[in-house]
Scaffold this motif. Structure first.
Motif, PDB file in Angstrom:
ATOM      1  N   SER A  54     -12.160   9.033  15.129  1.00  0.00           N
ATOM      2  CA  SER A  54     -11.650   9.897  14.055  1.00  0.00           C
ATOM      3  C   SER A  54     -10.203  10.300  14.303  1.00  0.00           C
ATOM      4  N   LEU A  55      -9.841  10.456  15.580  1.00  0.00           N
ATOM      5  CA  LEU A  55      -8.477  10.860  15.924  1.00  0.00           C
ATOM      6  C   LEU A  55      -7.471   9.726  15.761  1.00  0.00           C
ATOM      7  N   LEU A  56      -7.956   8.483  15.654  1.00  0.00           N
ATOM      8  CA  LEU A  56      -7.031   7.357  15.484  1.00  0.00           C
ATOM      9  C   LEU A  56      -6.208   7.504  14.206  1.00  0.00           C
ATOM     10  N   ALA A  57      -6.822   8.043  13.153  1.00  0.00           N
ATOM     11  CA  ALA A  57      -6.088   8.247  11.908  1.00  0.00           C
ATOM     12  C   ALA A  57      -4.935   9.213  12.103  1.00  0.00           C
ATOM     13  N   TYR A  58      -5.076  10.097  13.052  1.00  0.00           N
ATOM     14  CA  TYR A  58      -4.053  11.103  13.344  1.00  0.00           C
ATOM     15  C   TYR A  58      -2.922  10.524  14.197  1.00  0.00           C
ATOM     16  N   THR A  59      -3.266   9.631  15.140  1.00  0.00           N
ATOM     17  CA  THR A  59      -2.276   9.157  16.106  1.00  0.00           C
ATOM     18  C   THR A  59      -1.695   7.774  15.813  1.00  0.00           C
ATOM     19  N   LEU A  60      -2.474   6.865  15.196  1.00  0.00           N
ATOM     20  CA  LEU A  60      -1.993   5.497  14.997  1.00  0.00           C
ATOM     21  C   LEU A  60      -0.726   5.394  14.136  1.00  0.00           C
ATOM     22  N   PRO A  61      -0.599   6.192  13.060  1.00  0.00           N
ATOM     23  CA  PRO A  61       0.647   6.100  12.275  1.00  0.00           C
ATOM     24  C   PRO A  61       1.899   6.375  13.099  1.00  0.00           C
ATOM     25  N   THR A  62       1.764   7.151  14.177  1.00  0.00           N
ATOM     26  CA  THR A  62       2.930   7.433  15.019  1.00  0.00           C
ATOM     27  C   THR A  62       3.433   6.176  15.709  1.00  0.00           C
ATOM     28  N   LEU A  63       2.575   5.166  15.816  1.00  0.00           N
ATOM     29  CA  LEU A  63       2.940   3.894  16.429  1.00  0.00           C
ATOM     30  C   LEU A  63       3.438   2.892  15.384  1.00  0.00           C
ATOM     31  N   ILE A  64       2.890   2.949  14.182  1.00  0.00           N
ATOM     32  CA  ILE A  64       3.175   1.947  13.151  1.00  0.00           C
ATOM     33  C   ILE A  64       4.426   2.265  12.336  1.00  0.00           C
ATOM     34  N   ILE A  65       4.678   3.550  12.074  1.00  0.00           N
ATOM     35  CA  ILE A  65       5.730   3.963  11.138  1.00  0.00           C
ATOM     36  C   ILE A  65       7.158   3.887  11.685  1.00  0.00           C
ATOM     37  N   PRO A  66       7.425   4.064  13.007  1.00  0.00           N
ATOM     38  CA  PRO A  66       8.813   4.109  13.488  1.00  0.00           C
ATOM     39  C   PRO A  66       9.754   3.002  13.009  1.00  0.00           C
ATOM     40  N   PRO A  67       9.340   1.702  12.929  1.00  0.00           N
ATOM     41  CA  PRO A  67      10.279   0.704  12.396  1.00  0.00           C
ATOM     42  C   PRO A  67      10.714   1.011  10.964  1.00  0.00           C
ATOM     43  N   PHE A  68       9.784   1.505  10.153  1.00  0.00           N
ATOM     44  CA  PHE A  68      10.120   1.893   8.780  1.00  0.00           C
ATOM     45  C   PHE A  68      11.072   3.085   8.793  1.00  0.00           C
ATOM     46  N   ALA A  69      10.870   3.992   9.755  1.00  0.00           N
ATOM     47  CA  ALA A  69      11.748   5.158   9.876  1.00  0.00           C
ATOM     48  C   ALA A  69      13.180   4.726  10.210  1.00  0.00           C
ATOM     49  N   GLU A  70      13.314   3.719  11.087  1.00  0.00           N
ATOM     50  CA  GLU A  70      14.647   3.218  11.429  1.00  0.00           C
ATOM     51  C   GLU A  70      15.325   2.611  10.201  1.00  0.00           C
ATOM     52  N   TYR A  71      14.557   1.894   9.396  1.00  0.00           N
ATOM     53  CA  TYR A  71      15.104   1.316   8.161  1.00  0.00           C
ATOM     54  C   TYR A  71      15.594   2.419   7.218  1.00  0.00           C
ATOM     55  N   LEU A  72      14.782   3.460   7.060  1.00  0.00           N
ATOM     56  CA  LEU A  72      15.172   4.569   6.187  1.00  0.00           C
ATOM     57  C   LEU A  72      16.402   5.297   6.718  1.00  0.00           C
ATOM     58  N   THR A  73      16.502   5.406   8.048  1.00  0.00           N
ATOM     59  CA  THR A  73      17.643   6.084   8.650  1.00  0.00           C
ATOM     60  C   THR A  73      18.936   5.337   8.373  1.00  0.00           C
ATOM     61  N   VAL A  74      18.886   4.012   8.475  1.00  0.00           N
ATOM     62  CA  VAL A  74      20.066   3.193   8.180  1.00  0.00           C
ATOM     63  C   VAL A  74      20.463   3.330   6.711  1.00  0.00           C
ATOM     64  N   LYS A  75      19.465   3.390   5.838  1.00  0.00           N
ATOM     65  CA  LYS A  75      19.737   3.430   4.401  1.00  0.00           C
ATOM     66  C   LYS A  75      20.134   4.822   3.919  1.00  0.00           C
ATOM     67  N   TYR A  76      19.458   5.858   4.443  1.00  0.00           N
ATOM     68  CA  TYR A  76      19.674   7.205   3.906  1.00  0.00           C
ATOM     69  C   TYR A  76      20.225   8.201   4.932  1.00  0.00           C
ATOM     70  N   ARG A  77      20.369   7.843   6.197  1.00  0.00           N
ATOM     71  CA  ARG A  77      20.835   8.649   7.331  1.00  0.00           C
ATOM     72  C   ARG A  77      19.777   9.635   7.813  1.00  0.00           C
ATOM     73  N   SER A  78      19.913  10.003   9.090  1.00  0.00           N
ATOM     74  CA  SER A  78      18.916  10.850   9.750  1.00  0.00           C
ATOM     75  C   SER A  78      18.831  12.244   9.154  1.00  0.00           C
ATOM     76  N   GLY A  79      19.929  12.722   8.563  1.00  0.00           N
ATOM     77  CA  GLY A  79      19.929  14.049   7.954  1.00  0.00           C
ATOM     78  C   GLY A  79      18.987  14.187   6.786  1.00  0.00           C
ATOM     79  N   ILE A  80      18.542  13.075   6.252  1.00  0.00           N
ATOM     80  CA  ILE A  80      17.537  13.067   5.175  1.00  0.00           C
ATOM     81  C   ILE A  80      16.160  12.752   5.745  1.00  0.00           C
ATOM     82  N   VAL A  81      16.106  11.749   6.632  1.00  0.00           N
ATOM     83  CA  VAL A  81      14.815  11.248   7.124  1.00  0.00           C
ATOM     84  C   VAL A  81      14.101  12.272   8.009  1.00  0.00           C
TER      85      VAL A  81
END
Length: 511
Positions: free
Chosen positions: A306-333
């Protein structure tokens, strides 16, 4: 031939470092799953469970800023081997502990060695992998293993306790540490910094005393009485220690914290992101297993799943976060990530009090909170180091990690206090204030720890009440509703403050 040996050697070094980071991250995310079991087998109460987690983070904080200087001065390989040895020994003692006091003490030394080990890992990787492409690949793999440890920790901990026993959640690190020591000894190159600065001993001591004092005041305050002479003495000592810490850092030529970096808006905005991630997401992972195991009555493996739903996105999402940071900057993300964490907590709040609550009603909020953390984590790390000059990047990284661990320690204590008070408030109303408040508070602490089985035995007068067990479960749900609201609204406030700092009318230049 020489090039092949160099590549082989560095591969072994990377394996050794990844073993060390896996051990460090598992001790954060796998231990919460076994806390309800420790409550039953070692007669632990809620405060004990808080200290089992808190003392680890306090130990990390104690050595975090000094470890880098020690490694630079006496050799990164040497200090890494020492910390791996201490981590293995303290893990062995944790696994062999037969009482809660010994477990908490050994967890403190596990945290000290773990925090120093983490800093030495980064320093060793930086020296061993100096070419741009190879360096990026090494740190990328290291980051993935760190994420795997944090993301899969709950199910790993649940599986270990189901197959073996809770002791092996700690004992598993003994052979891993031994293997890592052998690999480091034979394959890692020694390196030192001839210009290494002096250790800020008084800064480390006063900061650690401040964090420990505040955590102790919040955790033990209900027993001592928040306004009792002992409690007031603790909080006054804490305040004095923090004032001395600020004075030491302002006068020390080689401070742990150079407060001038906080004038950089991007840095301060990112530090609020560090605080926001550890304000609710990581502290709540200590209490979420209690909800699943005691309120929903899941077995330990189901809790881990049950806790996997809580923790797994922390492993999967970071590459998408880097993409958003490049596009919109960290001050938004970063503020967006904090907002999503808060939204996840608010959604979990409704899921926790649903008529037919289950892991499914908690799933949407758990996923949102994990996604929010995944969006925030990497941009925060990159921004804290990238918004200062290169000669300050080590200190910036240290401040970032310290902010995370200090916030985690304080909020583990605060969430536990709010959980107990929420349960107490519900019981006080349900029993129409007919039971002595001290007895009711003791009952509240047992419920918060998930200890339903002993309530009727310990408090025989309650066994005469109809549906008392149902009342206890509803009280637990009410307590969780309180801490979920606290976590959600608190992170939203930090998200707003972070956004304001990141987005001034005029952008600040780097110092």
């Amino acid at each position: 031939m020489k090039q092949n040996f160099y590549s082989y050697k560095n591969t072994i070094v990377l394996i050794a470092i990844c073993l060390a980071t896996l051990m460090f991250s598992l001790e954060i995310s796998s231990v919460p799953v076994i806390l309800p079991t420790l409550e039953k087998l070692l007669n632990a109460n809620l405060k004990d469970m808080q200290w089992i987690m808190n003392i680890y983070t306090i130990g990390c904080t104690t050595v975090l800023m000094a470890a880098g200087t020690l490694a630079d001065r006496y050799g990164r390989k040497r200090i890494l081997i020492i910390t791996l040895t201490l981590f293995g020994i303290s893990s062995l003692i944790c696994g062999l502990a037969e009482n809660i006091v010994l477990l908490i003490i050994s967890r403190f030394f596990q945290g000290i060695s773990g925090g120093a080990m983490l800093i030495c890992q980064i320093a060793t990787l930086s020296h061993q992998f100096q070419e741009g492409k190879e360096r990026s690949k090494a740190f990328g793999i290291w980051g993935i293993i760190l994420g795997v440890g944090l993301g899969f920790g709950p199910i790993i901990g649940g599986s270990i306790i189901a197959i073996l026993s809770w002791k092996w959640v700690f004992l598993i690190h003994v052979p891993l540490a031994f293997l890592a020591i052998i690999l480091v000894h034979f394959y890692v190159d020694e390196s030192k910094d001839s210009d290494a600065k002096k250790i800020d001993i008084w800064g480390a001591i006063t900061l650690s005393l401040s964090v420990f004092g505040l955590t102790y005041y919040i955790t033990q305050g209900p027993d001592l009485g928040f306004s009792s002479p002992i409690a007031l003495g603790i909080i006054i000592t804490t305040i004095i220690s923090f004032i001395i810490f600020i004075g030491v850092e302002k006068t020390n030529p080689y401070p742990m914290f150079n407060f001038s970096v906080f004038k950089i808006r991007n840095f301060s905005g990112a530090i609020l992101g560090s605080i926001g991630m550890n304000f609710s997401f990581w502290p709540f992972i200590i209490y979420l297993p209690i909800y699943f195991q005691s309120y929903l009555e899941y077995d330990v493996v189901t809790v881990g799943l049950s806790l996997l739903a809580y923790t797994l996105p922390t492993l999967i999402i970071p590459p998408f976060a880097e993409y958003l940071t490049v596009k919109y900057r960290s001050g938004i993300v970063i503020p967006l990530g904090l907002f999503v964490i808060g939204l996840g907590f608010i959604v979990m709040r409704y899921g926790s009090i649903a008529e037919h609550a289950s892991w499914l009603t908690m799933l949407p909020g758990s996923l949102l909170a994990g996604i929010g953390l995944g969006l925030t984590n990497t941009p925060v790390t990159n921004t804290t180091t990238g918004s200062v000059s290169s000669n300050r990047s080590g200190m910036a990284s240290g401040i970032d990690m310290s902010a995370r661990l200090i916030t985690l320690s304080i909020n583990i204590a605060l969430m536990g206090y709010l959980l107990v008070e929420g349960i107490f408030s519900y019981l006080n109303t349900a029993f129409s204030k007919t039971i002595d408040s001290k007895i009711l508070h003791s009952i509240s602490e047992k419920i918060a720890a998930g200890n339903f089985s002993s309530l009727n035995r310990d408090f025989q007068e309650l066994s005469l009440l109809n549906s008392s067990n149902a009342i206890f479960h509803k009280a637990l749900a009410h307590g969780f509703e309180i801490i979920l609201l606290y976590g959600g609204i608190g992170v939203w406030i930090l998200a707003l403050l972070s956004f304001i700092l990141f987005n001034p009318k005029k952008r600040q230049n780097k110092l």
